[in-house]
Design a protein around this motif. Structure first.
Motif, PDB file in Angstrom:
ATOM      1  N   GLY A 170       0.827  -1.313  -0.208  1.00 19.02           N
ATOM      2  CA  GLY A 170      -0.109   0.042  -0.021  1.00 19.02           C
ATOM      3  C   GLY A 170       0.895   1.068   0.015  1.00 19.02           C
ATOM      4  O   GLY A 170       0.515   2.266  -0.634  1.00 19.02           O
ATOM      5  N   GLU A 171       1.963   1.118   0.734  1.00 19.81           N
ATOM      6  CA  GLU A 171       2.857   2.283   0.709  1.00 19.81           C
ATOM      7  C   GLU A 171       3.483   2.604  -0.302  1.00 19.81           C
ATOM      8  O   GLU A 171       3.655   3.704  -0.931  1.00 19.81           O
ATOM      9  CB  GLU A 171       3.885   2.171   1.967  1.00 19.81           C
ATOM     10  N   LEU A 209      -0.356   5.187  -7.290  1.00 20.01           N
ATOM     11  CA  LEU A 209      -1.004   4.107  -7.810  1.00 20.01           C
ATOM     12  C   LEU A 209      -2.203   4.033  -6.786  1.00 20.01           C
ATOM     13  O   LEU A 209      -2.880   3.026  -7.161  1.00 20.01           O
ATOM     14  CB  LEU A 209      -0.303   3.139  -8.076  1.00 20.01           C
ATOM     15  N   ALA A 210      -2.071   4.684  -5.630  1.00 15.57           N
ATOM     16  CA  ALA A 210      -3.179   4.240  -4.615  1.00 15.57           C
ATOM     17  C   ALA A 210      -4.566   5.327  -4.882  1.00 15.57           C
ATOM     18  O   ALA A 210      -4.314   6.317  -5.296  1.00 15.57           O
ATOM     19  CB  ALA A 210      -2.645   4.664  -3.400  1.00 15.57           C
ATOM     20  N   THR A 266     -15.752   9.670  -6.781  1.00 17.62           N
ATOM     21  CA  THR A 266     -15.299   8.662  -7.103  1.00 17.62           C
ATOM     22  C   THR A 266     -13.850   8.557  -6.755  1.00 17.62           C
ATOM     23  O   THR A 266     -13.308   9.713  -6.452  1.00 17.62           O
ATOM     24  CB  THR A 266     -15.353   8.641  -8.658  1.00 17.62           C
ATOM     25  N   ARG A 267     -13.113   7.503  -6.986  1.00 13.73           N
ATOM     26  CA  ARG A 267     -11.668   7.342  -6.399  1.00 13.73           C
ATOM     27  C   ARG A 267     -10.815   7.340  -7.694  1.00 13.73           C
ATOM     28  O   ARG A 267     -11.380   6.791  -8.754  1.00 13.73           O
ATOM     29  CB  ARG A 267     -11.472   5.848  -5.741  1.00 13.73           C
ATOM     30  N   ALA A 268      -9.687   8.041  -7.733  1.00 13.72           N
ATOM     31  CA  ALA A 268      -8.843   8.182  -8.762  1.00 13.72           C
ATOM     32  C   ALA A 268      -7.580   8.120  -8.281  1.00 13.72           C
ATOM     33  O   ALA A 268      -7.266   8.370  -6.990  1.00 13.72           O
ATOM     34  CB  ALA A 268      -9.142   9.433  -9.608  1.00 13.72           C
ATOM     35  N   ILE A 269      -6.521   7.772  -9.073  1.00 18.86           N
ATOM     36  CA  ILE A 269      -5.148   7.600  -8.730  1.00 18.86           C
ATOM     37  C   ILE A 269      -4.468   9.035  -8.729  1.00 18.86           C
ATOM     38  O   ILE A 269      -4.997  10.037  -9.618  1.00 18.86           O
ATOM     39  CB  ILE A 269      -4.369   6.656  -9.360  1.00 18.86           C
TER      40      ILE A 269
END
Length: 151
Positions: A57-58, A65-66, A78-81
């Motif tokens: 994750g780190e 990329l998280a 919405t989630r985005a990188i």
């Protein structure tokens, strides 16, 4: 003329990596992963990624990329990188495209995501994150990649 210059620069990069034993070892280990070639390995080494050795994750967060949430109050976005090292992320996207087709571990994952109707970019981001996780594990153990055929 440009091709000659590109070849010259690539030879210089290979020479610099080969001169330092630690970098040469890392490059060899990274290139054992199907999908990571000389350019991707050189970029990972050049960026001196401290993430390679962190948790998955780190490492994903440091490379951008998280998923980042876009929430405010009761609104759920919405989630985005976002963030991280953009140049490295773009090189890893290219490596992920190759890995999605040729890596026996990552190819079935990409196929399953595609069958579920996931967007192409989401598939590439997922494969890129897995590639970073694999690279991280290989550099920690010091053993080259041995993909499991038939996964």
């Amino acid at each position: 003329m440009l091709d000659t210059q590109v070849c010259d620069i690539e030879r210089r990069i290979e020479s610099v990596i080969a001169q330092e034993e630690n970098s040469a070892t890392k490059a060899k280990l990274l290139q054992s992963i199907p999908g990571i070639g000389p350019v991707s390995a050189a970029m990972l080494i050049a960026e001196k990624m401290p993430e390679l050795g962190m948790t998955a994750g780190e490492a994903a967060a440091m490379t951008g990329l998280a998923p980042v949430s876009h929430d405010s109050g009761t609104m759920r976005g919405t989630r985005a990188i976002a963030g991280g090292r953009k140049a490295l992320r773009h090189v890893l996207f290219q490596a992920a495209l190759a890995a999605a087709c040729h890596n026996p571990v990552l190819k079935p994952i990409a196929r399953r995501l595609k069958e579920r109707g996931k967007p192409h970019k989401l598939i590439i981001v997922a494969i890129t994150r897995k590639l970073i996780t694999i690279a991280n594990a290989i550099l920690k153990t010091g053993r080259p990649s041995q993909p499991q055929i038939g996964s």
